[in-house]
Design a protein around this motif. Structure first.
Motif, PDB file in Angstrom:
ATOM      1  N   ASP A  48       0.820  -1.212   0.000  1.00 39.86           N
ATOM      2  CA  ASP A  48       0.000   0.000   0.000  1.00 39.86           C
ATOM      3  C   ASP A  48       0.859   1.270   0.000  1.00 39.86           C
ATOM      4  O   ASP A  48       0.629   2.187   0.781  1.00 39.86           O
ATOM      5  CB  ASP A  48      -0.970   0.000   1.188  1.00 39.86           C
ATOM      6  CG  ASP A  48      -2.121   0.982   0.995  1.00 39.86           C
ATOM      7  OD1 ASP A  48      -2.500   1.227  -0.166  1.00 39.86           O
ATOM      8  OD2 ASP A  48      -2.616   1.514   2.010  1.00 39.86           O
ATOM      9  N   LEU A  49       1.863   1.263  -0.882  1.00 37.45           N
ATOM     10  CA  LEU A  49       2.763   2.406  -1.014  1.00 37.45           C
ATOM     11  C   LEU A  49       2.624   3.027  -2.400  1.00 37.45           C
ATOM     12  O   LEU A  49       2.449   2.301  -3.386  1.00 37.45           O
ATOM     13  CB  LEU A  49       4.218   1.978  -0.822  1.00 37.45           C
ATOM     14  CG  LEU A  49       4.636   1.457   0.544  1.00 37.45           C
ATOM     15  CD1 LEU A  49       6.031   0.865   0.469  1.00 37.45           C
ATOM     16  CD2 LEU A  49       4.577   2.574   1.569  1.00 37.45           C
ATOM     17  N   SER A  50       2.760   4.336  -2.471  1.00 38.32           N
ATOM     18  CA  SER A  50       2.830   5.012  -3.768  1.00 38.32           C
ATOM     19  C   SER A  50       4.286   4.945  -4.243  1.00 38.32           C
ATOM     20  O   SER A  50       5.201   4.631  -3.471  1.00 38.32           O
ATOM     21  CB  SER A  50       2.397   6.471  -3.638  1.00 38.32           C
ATOM     22  OG  SER A  50       3.342   7.199  -2.866  1.00 38.32           O
ATOM     23  N   GLN A  51       4.516   5.261  -5.510  1.00 42.47           N
ATOM     24  CA  GLN A  51       5.885   5.314  -6.009  1.00 42.47           C
ATOM     25  C   GLN A  51       6.686   6.364  -5.245  1.00 42.47           C
ATOM     26  O   GLN A  51       7.854   6.160  -4.933  1.00 42.47           O
ATOM     27  CB  GLN A  51       5.894   5.613  -7.508  1.00 42.47           C
ATOM     28  CG  GLN A  51       5.396   4.477  -8.353  1.00 42.47           C
ATOM     29  CD  GLN A  51       5.333   4.817  -9.826  1.00 42.47           C
ATOM     30  OE1 GLN A  51       5.246   5.985 -10.223  1.00 42.47           O
ATOM     31  NE2 GLN A  51       5.364   3.791 -10.663  1.00 42.47           N
ATOM     32  N   GLU A  52       6.046   7.455  -4.933  1.00 40.82           N
ATOM     33  CA  GLU A  52       6.703   8.530  -4.172  1.00 40.82           C
ATOM     34  C   GLU A  52       7.106   8.043  -2.774  1.00 40.82           C
ATOM     35  O   GLU A  52       8.223   8.292  -2.318  1.00 40.82           O
ATOM     36  CB  GLU A  52       5.781   9.737  -4.054  1.00 40.82           C
ATOM     37  CG  GLU A  52       6.366  10.873  -3.269  1.00 40.82           C
ATOM     38  CD  GLU A  52       6.553  12.123  -4.097  1.00 40.82           C
ATOM     39  OE1 GLU A  52       7.287  12.992  -3.623  1.00 40.82           O
ATOM     40  OE2 GLU A  52       5.992  12.224  -5.189  1.00 40.82           O
ATOM     41  N   GLN A  53       6.203   7.350  -2.102  1.00 39.08           N
ATOM     42  CA  GLN A  53       6.505   6.842  -0.763  1.00 39.08           C
ATOM     43  C   GLN A  53       7.642   5.827  -0.794  1.00 39.08           C
ATOM     44  O   GLN A  53       8.538   5.864   0.055  1.00 39.08           O
ATOM     45  CB  GLN A  53       5.261   6.207  -0.140  1.00 39.08           C
ATOM     46  CG  GLN A  53       4.187   7.211   0.221  1.00 39.08           C
ATOM     47  CD  GLN A  53       2.870   6.544   0.571  1.00 39.08           C
ATOM     48  OE1 GLN A  53       2.479   5.540  -0.039  1.00 39.08           O
ATOM     49  NE2 GLN A  53       2.171   7.103   1.553  1.00 39.08           N
ATOM     50  N   LEU A  54       7.617   4.926  -1.772  1.00 38.09           N
ATOM     51  CA  LEU A  54       8.688   3.939  -1.889  1.00 38.09           C
ATOM     52  C   LEU A  54      10.008   4.639  -2.193  1.00 38.09           C
ATOM     53  O   LEU A  54      11.048   4.306  -1.621  1.00 38.09           O
ATOM     54  CB  LEU A  54       8.362   2.895  -2.959  1.00 38.09           C
ATOM     55  CG  LEU A  54       9.398   1.792  -3.148  1.00 38.09           C
ATOM     56  CD1 LEU A  54       9.677   1.051  -1.850  1.00 38.09           C
ATOM     57  CD2 LEU A  54       8.942   0.834  -4.240  1.00 38.09           C
ATOM     58  N   GLY A  55       9.964   5.618  -3.072  1.00 37.42           N
ATOM     59  CA  GLY A  55      11.175   6.391  -3.365  1.00 37.42           C
ATOM     60  C   GLY A  55      11.738   7.049  -2.119  1.00 37.42           C
ATOM     61  O   GLY A  55      12.952   7.027  -1.879  1.00 37.42           O
TER      62      GLY A  55
END
Length: 92
Positions: free
Chosen positions: A31-38
């Motif tokens: 449940d992560l966005s690409q931004e959060q994972l980055g």
């Protein structure tokens, strides 16, 4: 950056695309966005986007950070289901 003398074999491109799909799959499950994972791995959103699209190879240290952020073993990022790589040709 110099260009490669020979293009990468199709099986390498297929594995890179499969890795990108796996990263996206695990990111969604977490449940992560690409931004959060980055943010978790110290990279920009567009880097994650390129990994997932299969247009950029993650470095080994990126793989370690991705696995840690996604709470999986690094081998789980690189392992393909048997049906996906059966008959894909030699990889050595």
């Amino acid at each position: 950056m110099p260009t490669r003398r020979t293009p990468r074999p199709d099986w390498v491109l297929a594995r890179r695309a499969a890795l990108g799909h796996r990263i996206a799959q695990l990111r969604h499950a977490a449940d992560l966005s690409q931004e959060q994972l980055g943010d978790l791995i110290g990279s920009e959103r567009r880097t994650i986007q390129r990994f997932e699209a299969g247009t950029r190879d993650p470095r080994y240290s990126d793989l370690l950070l991705l696995a840690h952020a996604l709470r999986v073993h690094v081998a789980d990022l690189l392992t393909l289901p048997e049906s996906r790589h059966a008959g894909a040709g030699r990889e050595d």
